[in-house]
Design a protein around this motif. Structure first.
Motif, PDB file in Angstrom:
ATOM      1  N   VAL A  84     -82.202 -78.261  51.187  1.00 57.72           N
ATOM      2  CA  VAL A  84     -81.115 -77.531  50.587  1.00 57.72           C
ATOM      3  C   VAL A  84     -80.426 -78.386  49.462  1.00 57.72           C
ATOM      4  N   ILE A  85     -80.356 -77.599  48.252  1.00 60.11           N
ATOM      5  CA  ILE A  85     -80.183 -78.420  46.989  1.00 60.11           C
ATOM      6  C   ILE A  85     -78.572 -78.005  46.496  1.00 60.11           C
ATOM      7  N   GLY A  86     -77.831 -79.213  46.172  1.00 53.54           N
ATOM      8  CA  GLY A  86     -76.447 -78.761  45.845  1.00 53.54           C
ATOM      9  C   GLY A  86     -76.059 -80.335  45.425  1.00 53.54           C
ATOM     10  N   ARG A  87     -74.718 -80.187  44.742  1.00 54.49           N
ATOM     11  CA  ARG A  87     -73.738 -79.026  44.552  1.00 54.49           C
ATOM     12  C   ARG A  87     -74.832 -78.270  43.311  1.00 54.49           C
ATOM     13  N   PHE A  88     -75.371 -78.996  42.351  1.00 50.13           N
ATOM     14  CA  PHE A  88     -76.069 -78.118  41.477  1.00 50.13           C
ATOM     15  C   PHE A  88     -77.498 -78.585  41.070  1.00 50.13           C
ATOM     16  N   ALA A  89     -78.438 -77.416  41.354  1.00 50.57           N
ATOM     17  CA  ALA A  89     -79.740 -77.419  41.575  1.00 50.57           C
ATOM     18  C   ALA A  89     -80.262 -77.715  39.995  1.00 50.57           C
ATOM     19  N   ASN A  90     -81.535 -78.351  40.076  1.00 47.11           N
ATOM     20  CA  ASN A  90     -82.082 -78.549  38.558  1.00 47.11           C
ATOM     21  C   ASN A  90     -81.209 -79.602  37.756  1.00 47.11           C
ATOM     22  N   ARG A  91     -81.410 -79.478  36.549  1.00 53.40           N
ATOM     23  CA  ARG A  91     -80.985 -80.767  35.780  1.00 53.40           C
ATOM     24  C   ARG A  91     -79.643 -80.278  34.881  1.00 53.40           C
ATOM     25  N   ILE A  92     -78.755 -81.301  34.615  1.00 54.94           N
ATOM     26  CA  ILE A  92     -77.717 -81.080  33.877  1.00 54.94           C
ATOM     27  C   ILE A  92     -77.831 -82.404  32.693  1.00 54.94           C
ATOM     28  N   ALA A  93     -77.959 -81.932  31.398  1.00 56.08           N
ATOM     29  CA  ALA A  93     -78.257 -82.728  30.265  1.00 56.08           C
ATOM     30  C   ALA A  93     -77.155 -83.994  30.275  1.00 56.08           C
ATOM     31  N   GLY A  94     -77.658 -85.159  30.259  1.00 59.89           N
ATOM     32  CA  GLY A  94     -76.932 -86.220  29.817  1.00 59.89           C
ATOM     33  C   GLY A  94     -75.884 -86.349  30.872  1.00 59.89           C
ATOM     34  N   GLY A  95     -75.864 -85.917  32.396  1.00 64.22           N
ATOM     35  CA  GLY A  95     -75.012 -86.122  33.251  1.00 64.22           C
ATOM     36  C   GLY A  95     -73.729 -85.780  33.075  1.00 64.22           C
ATOM     37  N   THR A  96     -73.253 -84.703  32.084  1.00 63.63           N
ATOM     38  CA  THR A  96     -72.211 -84.357  31.738  1.00 63.63           C
ATOM     39  C   THR A  96     -71.972 -82.971  31.494  1.00 63.63           C
ATOM     40  N   VAL A 106     -71.402 -86.608  36.138  1.00 61.46           N
ATOM     41  CA  VAL A 106     -72.162 -86.551  37.317  1.00 61.46           C
ATOM     42  C   VAL A 106     -73.238 -87.649  37.084  1.00 61.46           C
ATOM     43  N   PRO A 107     -73.727 -88.179  38.176  1.00 62.94           N
ATOM     44  CA  PRO A 107     -74.827 -89.174  38.160  1.00 62.94           C
ATOM     45  C   PRO A 107     -76.064 -88.825  37.296  1.00 62.94           C
ATOM     46  N   GLN A 108     -76.571 -90.009  36.540  1.00 66.43           N
ATOM     47  CA  GLN A 108     -77.723 -89.898  35.806  1.00 66.43           C
ATOM     48  C   GLN A 108     -78.922 -90.283  36.620  1.00 66.43           C
TER      49      GLN A 108
END
Length: 365
Positions: A84-96, A106-108
Motif C-alpha cells: 500500500v502506497i501513501g500518503r501520496f503515491a507517485n511523485r511530487i516535484a521538488g519535494g514541495t 516532503v522528503p526528496q
C-alpha cells in the motif's frame, strides 16, 4: 485476540520494529487464494488457475519478512512489491507543494522529487488488522493512523484499506481516509503482476489494453510536463490490446528516460473497464476496474536479479508489471489536475477491483 471469520486465517510472519508481523490468507476452496501482510499492507501472493485449472501465484513478492524490511532500508533501491502506497503515491516535484498558502516540504527520495510518500511511507508501517465476513465474501481491513507532520504532510490522517475476496471471486480493494486538518492524499497498491506465474520470466509477451485516450507525458525527472496528450500514434496507445514489449524499446524520449513504461494514463470515463492484461502461455486474463481518474502503468524497469522472489527465482528487469490506480503525479502542484486535497469532514474513498479469468486469445472490446 478476536476470532477470525471463516475463509480467513492468520499466521506469524516475523518481527519488524519490535512488533510481530502476521500474514493473512483469504479465499474459499476452489477460488483465488490471497495472502496479505500487516506489514506495509503488502499483497504477498495471489494464486489463480490457468486455462488448464492449475493454480499458480501471479504476483511478485518476497518469501520472508526480511526481504521486505531490507528493501525498505535507507539507501535501498526500493521496489514496493505489493505494498500500500501513501500518503501520496507517485511523485511530487521538488519535494514541495503549497496548500492554502502554506508551503510544505516532503522528503526528496527520488532525485529532487518525493516518491510514494517518502522513505518511511505507508509501505514501511505495521497496520492494525480486522477480519470481516458478510454476504459479499471475506475481507481483511487494515487501519493506520499517520500523525500530523508525518513525512512532512500536514494533518492527522486515519486510513483504512480493505482487501476483499468477494462472492464473485474478485479481489476488491477499498480505501478510506479522514483527516483533522487540510492535507493531500493519493493512495494506491503497488502489486506487480506476472500472469504466467511469479518468477517465470519477463512480461513482455503479455498483451495489455488500457481504456485511455490520453496520457501524461513526462520530462527527464518523470514529472508530468505540459497537458495530457493523445495516445494516438505513440507507443502509449493501448486502446486495443498490444504486447507490452512490442514498442517498449522505441526511441521515444519519454520511454528512454524511464527505461520503459512508467507513466500515468488518463482513464476514459464510462469505459467498461480500466485495463485488461492477458498472458498467452497460461491463458490468464486480468481485468481491472477503478473509481480513480488515472492509472500508472509501470513495466518493472528497475527490477534486478538480486531480488529473489517467493519461489526462490530472481526478478530480472520486466519480471512483472504494475497497474496503479491513483490520481495524477504531482497533482498538489498542478491545479489543472483532479484535486488530491482532503479537508476535515470529507472522506477520501477509492475502490479498485481485479478479476482473474482465462481466455484463449486477447479479448477485443
Amino acid at each position: 485476540m478476536t476470532p477470525l471469520p471463516p475463509g480467513l486465517t492468520r499466521e506469524f510472519f516475523g518481527r519488524a520494529d519490535g512488533a510481530d508481523v502476521h500474514r493473512y490468507t483469504l479465499g474459499r476452496p476452489g477460488g483465488p487464494r490471497v495472502r496479505v501482510l500487516d506489514y506495509g499492507g503488502v499483497l504477498q501472493s495471489l494464486e489463480a488457475p490457468d486455462r488448464d485449472g492449475r493454480p499458480g501465484n501471479v504476483v511478485l513478492g518476497f518469501g520472508d519478512l526480511d526481504g521486505y524490511v531490507a528493501n525498505n532500508r535507507p539507501g535501498a533501491d526500493r521496489v514496493f512489491l505489493g505494498a500500500v502506497i501513501g500518503r501520496f503515491a507517485n511523485r511530487i516535484a521538488g519535494g514541495t507543494f503549497t496548500l492554502d498558502g502554506v508551503q510544505h516540504r516532503v522528503p526528496q527520495n527520488n532525485g529532487k522529487n518525493s516518491l510514494h510518500g517518502g522513505p518511511a511511507g505507508f509501505d514501511t508501517r505495521i497496520w492494525a488488522a480486522t477480519g470481516i465476513s458478510d454476504g459479499d465474501g471475506v475481507a481483511l481491513r487494515l487501519t493506520l493512523v499517520s500523525p500530523d507532520g508525518d513525512q512532512g504532510y500536514p494533518g492527522r490522517l486515519t486510513t483504512e484499506v480493505t482487501y476483499r475476496v468477494d462472492a464473485r471471486d474478485r479481489l476488491r480493494l477499498t480505501y478510506r481516509a479522514t483527516t483533522d486538518a487540510p492535507t493531500v492524499v493519493n493512495l494506491t497498491n503497488h502489486t506487480y503482476w506476472n500472469l504466467a506465474g511469479e518468477g517465470s520470466g519477463d512480461v513482455h509477451e503479455h498483451w495489455l489494453e488500457i481504456a485511455a485516450s490520453r496520457f501524461c507525458p513526462t520530462g527527464e525527472d518523470l514529472i508530468p510536463a505540459g497537458d495530457p496528450a493523445p495516445v494516438e500514434g505513440t507507443p502509449f496507445d493501448f486502446r486495443r490490446p498490444a504486447r507490452i514489449g512490442a514498442r517498449i524499446g522505441e526511441p521515444d524520449p519519454r520511454l528512454v528516460t524511464g527505461q520503459g513504461y512508467d507513466h500515468n494514463w488518463v482513464l476514459d470515463r464510462g469505459a467498461p473497464f480500466a485495463a485488461r492484461a492477458w498472458d498467452p502461455a497460461s491463458g490468464r486474463l486480468l481485468t481491472m476496474w477503478t473509481t480513480e481518474p488515472g492509472l500508472q502503468f509501470y513495466s518493472g524497469n528497475y527490477l534486478t536479479a538480486d531480488l529473489a522472489g517467493t519461489g526462490g527465482r530472481p526478478y530480472h528487469r520486466g519480471a512483472g508489471f504494475a497497474l496503479e490506480a491513483q490520481h495524477f503525479p504531482d497533482s498538489p502542484n498542478r491545479p489543472d489536475f483532479p484535486s488530491t486535497v482532503l479537508r476535515p469532514g470529507e472522506v477520501y474513498h477509492q475502490e479498485t477491483v481485479f478479476a482473474l479469468t482465462t481466455a484463449d486469445e486477447p479479448p477485443v472490446a
